[in-house]
Scaffold this motif. Structure first.
Motif, PDB file in Angstrom:
ATOM      1  N   VAL A  92     -11.153 -20.217  62.338  1.00 28.03           N
ATOM      2  CA  VAL A  92     -11.836 -19.857  61.023  1.00 28.03           C
ATOM      3  C   VAL A  92     -13.099 -19.133  61.212  1.00 28.03           C
ATOM      4  CG1 VAL A  92     -12.747 -20.345  58.738  1.00 28.03           C
ATOM      5  CG2 VAL A  92     -10.558 -21.469  59.432  1.00 28.03           C
ATOM      6  N   THR A 124     -12.965  -9.732  48.634  1.00 29.66           N
ATOM      7  CA  THR A 124     -12.812 -11.085  49.615  1.00 29.66           C
ATOM      8  C   THR A 124     -11.382 -10.451  50.435  1.00 29.66           C
ATOM      9  OG1 THR A 124     -11.152 -11.767  48.085  1.00 29.66           O
ATOM     10  CG2 THR A 124     -13.408 -12.478  47.891  1.00 29.66           C
ATOM     11  N   ASN A 156      -7.931 -12.517  52.875  1.00 31.26           N
ATOM     12  CA  ASN A 156      -7.389 -13.700  52.979  1.00 31.26           C
ATOM     13  C   ASN A 156      -7.334 -13.949  54.802  1.00 31.26           C
ATOM     14  OD1 ASN A 156      -6.701 -14.550  50.487  1.00 31.26           O
ATOM     15  ND2 ASN A 156      -4.865 -12.993  50.653  1.00 31.26           N
ATOM     16  N   GLY A 179      -5.047 -18.633  55.967  1.00 27.74           N
ATOM     17  CA  GLY A 179      -4.664 -19.398  54.615  1.00 27.74           C
ATOM     18  C   GLY A 179      -5.724 -19.408  53.593  1.00 27.74           C
ATOM     19  N   SER A 180      -6.956 -18.949  53.726  1.00 28.14           N
ATOM     20  CA  SER A 180      -8.105 -19.136  52.925  1.00 28.14           C
ATOM     21  C   SER A 180      -8.613 -17.882  52.606  1.00 28.14           C
ATOM     22  CB  SER A 180      -9.048 -19.941  53.499  1.00 28.14           C
ATOM     23  OG  SER A 180      -8.571 -21.294  53.630  1.00 28.14           O
ATOM     24  N   SER A 181      -9.351 -17.754  51.351  1.00 26.80           N
ATOM     25  CA  SER A 181      -9.756 -16.325  51.183  1.00 26.80           C
ATOM     26  C   SER A 181     -11.369 -16.573  51.451  1.00 26.80           C
ATOM     27  CB  SER A 181      -9.688 -16.205  49.492  1.00 26.80           C
ATOM     28  OG  SER A 181     -10.483 -14.975  49.111  1.00 26.80           O
ATOM     29  N   TYR A 182     -11.951 -15.398  51.892  1.00 27.69           N
ATOM     30  CA  TYR A 182     -13.261 -15.280  52.220  1.00 27.69           C
ATOM     31  C   TYR A 182     -13.924 -14.280  51.510  1.00 27.69           C
ATOM     32  CZ  TYR A 182     -12.337 -18.918  55.867  1.00 27.69           C
ATOM     33  OH  TYR A 182     -11.707 -20.025  56.328  1.00 27.69           O
TER      34      TYR A 182
END
Length: 544
Positions: A88, A459, A461, A464-467
């Motif tokens: 990440v 943002t 993805n 698996g996460s949104s940043y």
């Protein structure tokens, strides 16, 4: 003649002009504080980095804790049939020269440099790194090692204010440059014919200019002087990777002269073992730029052949000074300088003995630099442009790291290349042309995408996460809540510092965004984001 005498007084607007050209901007508040100081001393401190507190920035860079553990990464890799899943994004992940350097991820290296431009407190060093990175343009696509590219970037950032001949020698001993322009193949021992690629470019592109004061014979003779200049890697530090056998840790890349002496590291630059007594360096005397050198020996503290390379600044002083002056003017002052302007700055370079620190202190504090004709006289390069905007609109470092870290990694790859500057990877050794050549119908399209990512709070993805691509807080842009649309525009203009925008244009923007009453609520702050996008994307927003 141009006026190179130092200015006696200045305003916050003058300070911001300096900060745009010789850094990545200053907030209106910081510019006002700096304007209270004596200009020559303030400029000298800006160049030297005097009084800069880099403790927080250093601590962020030193944070290598990985939120994705090696065990999790291995499990993910196994689950995908061997496809590696990067960690990440975070401040520690931008440090490519570390345990994960074998990944050879150019986007991570680009992200690290962009992050430094946004947050490094000593911004002039980052500006010089960007300038020299284009001057001594070296490409990852051939070097094939992120570690070596970052090693070179650190050299340029740390030594960008040295005497020019010292910097030229450091670049000539740099592993990335040695691979990029085939210095590792330059063998003039015995009957071998030297590889002339680097010798040619060091004069044509890095010190004199095409066909300016040298001949083909000089190229051949300098190639002999620099033959055997390469680097080695400690056997224990070699990173085994069948998909990238040329990759190794930057710290393990050590400059060596292959002159028949023992190789204490064990491996060559390409990971191959070599007989320790095999020579590549030529011997005897050469005549280079009208002077004779014994390339088999060297003055104290130098590598054999180094004195020939250093002689460029004395044997061709006016040519070399003129070449440097042209590049300094185009990047820091204006691309529309006259022959007389060039002659005056050339004389300055010579008068300062090619001491780059002294040259830049004089140039950046001069009346000429601060002339109204030179304000907003250049199109800003895309990396500087977005880094400067992010420096003004992004969260401060203390708030941004580590939980809400700017995910430069998610925007660098295609966006930087599309905007016209694939950082660390130009197509050729002549780098990128500057000013108006930065702009065309495709590069401006990518600038608008970068602007949207920053101003509109976009943002992405990832894993698996949104940043947030650029963590921002509109309320931080306005220390005092604006009372009208024009108040919003005035503050954004003070932050982003575009060239003057025609009043009819700004009036159209404000009436379109706020056709009715004004309120500084969530909707009003959303409109402020849209206005920031318009300012940044406007023609005036490309100038600095």
């Amino acid at each position: 003649m141009i006026d190179l005498s130092p200015i006696a007084s200045w305003t916050a607007s003058d300070v911001q002009h300096l900060a745009r050209r010789a850094g990545f901007g200053l907030s209106p508040e910081d510019a006002a504080a700096m304007a209270s100081r004596s200009p020559p001393q303030a400029v000298a401190d800006w160049v030297d980095g005097t009084g800069v507190d880099g403790a927080l920035f250093a601590s962020v860079l030193a944070d290598r804790a990985d939120p994705v553990t090696e065990a999790a990464r291995s499990a993910s890799k196994n689950a995908t049939g061997g496809v590696d899943v990067p960690a990440v994004p975070g401040p520690h992940r931008y440090l490519v020269d570390g345990p994960d350097s074998w990944r050879n991820d150019l986007a991570r290296a680009q992200a690290l440099l962009a992050f430094r431009m946004q947050y490094a407190p000593y911004s002039f060093a980052e500006r010089m790194g960007l300038f020299w990175g284009n001057f001594f343009a070296t490409g990852w696509h051939k070097v094939n090692s992120v570690s070596l590219m970052l090693k070179q970037a650190e050299t340029l950032r740390s030594h960008g204010l040295d005497h020019f001949d010292d910097l030229l020698v450091l670049v000539s001993k740099d592993p990335a440059m040695a691979v990029w322009l085939d210095l590792v193949l330059d063998n003039a021992a015995g009957t071998a014919v030297p590889n002339e690629n680097y010798a040619r470019e060091v004069m044509e592109l890095y010190s004199l200019g095409a066909d300016d004061g040298y001949s083909q014979t000089d190229i051949t003779q300098l190639a002999r002087a620099l033959s055997g200049w390469s680097f080695t890697v400690r056997t224990a530090d070699w990173v085994a990777n069948p998909t990238n056998p040329n990759l190794h840790q930057a710290a393990a890349a050590t400059f060596r002269l292959y002159d028949g002496k023992a190789n204490p590291d064990g491996l060559l630059w390409n990971g191959a073992a070599r007989a320790t007594t095999t020579p590549m360096h030529g011997s005897g005397t050469i005549t280079y730029l009208g002077k004779t050198f014994d390339i088999g020996a060297a003055p104290a503290g130098m590598t054999p052949g180094e004195d020939a390379l250093r002689s460029i600044v004395s044997s061709r002083a006016s040519n070399c000074a003129g070449f440097l002056a042209r590049r300094l003017l185009t990047h820091f002052v204006t691309a529309r300088f006259s022959t007389g302007d060039l002659a005056d700055v050339t004389a300055l370079v010579q008068a300062k003995g090619f001491d780059l620190r002294a040259v830049l202190k004089a140039l950046l504090s001069s009346t000429y630099f601060f002339s109204s004709d030179n304000r907003f006289a250049l199109v800003e390069g895309p990396i500087s442009w977005i880094a400067r905007a992010a420096r003004m609109l992004g969260l401060p470092l203390a708030a941004a790291a580590p939980k809400s870290f700017p995910a430069w990694y998610l925007v660098t790859g295609p966006a930087f290349e599309g905007a016209g500057m694939k950082l660390l990877d130009p197509t050729g050794p002549n780098g990128w042309k500057e000013d108006v050549t930065w702009m065309n119908s495709n590069t401006i399209r990518w600038r608008t995408r970068l602007a949207a990512a920053l101003t509109l709070g976009e943002t992405a993805n990832y894993a698996g996460s949104s940043y947030p691509l650029f963590p921002t807080d509109v309320a931080r842009w306005f220390p005092t809540a604006p009372a009208s649309p024009s108040g919003v525009l005035d503050r954004l203009a003070a932050l982003l510092q575009p060239a003057p925008i025609p009043p009819a244009v700004t009036a159209g923007w404000l009436s379109a965004l706020w056709p009715g009453s004004f309120a500084w609520d969530a909707a009003g702050q959303s409109k402020a984001r849209e206005l920031a996008y318009l300012v940044l994307c406007s023609p005036a927003g490309q100038l600095y």
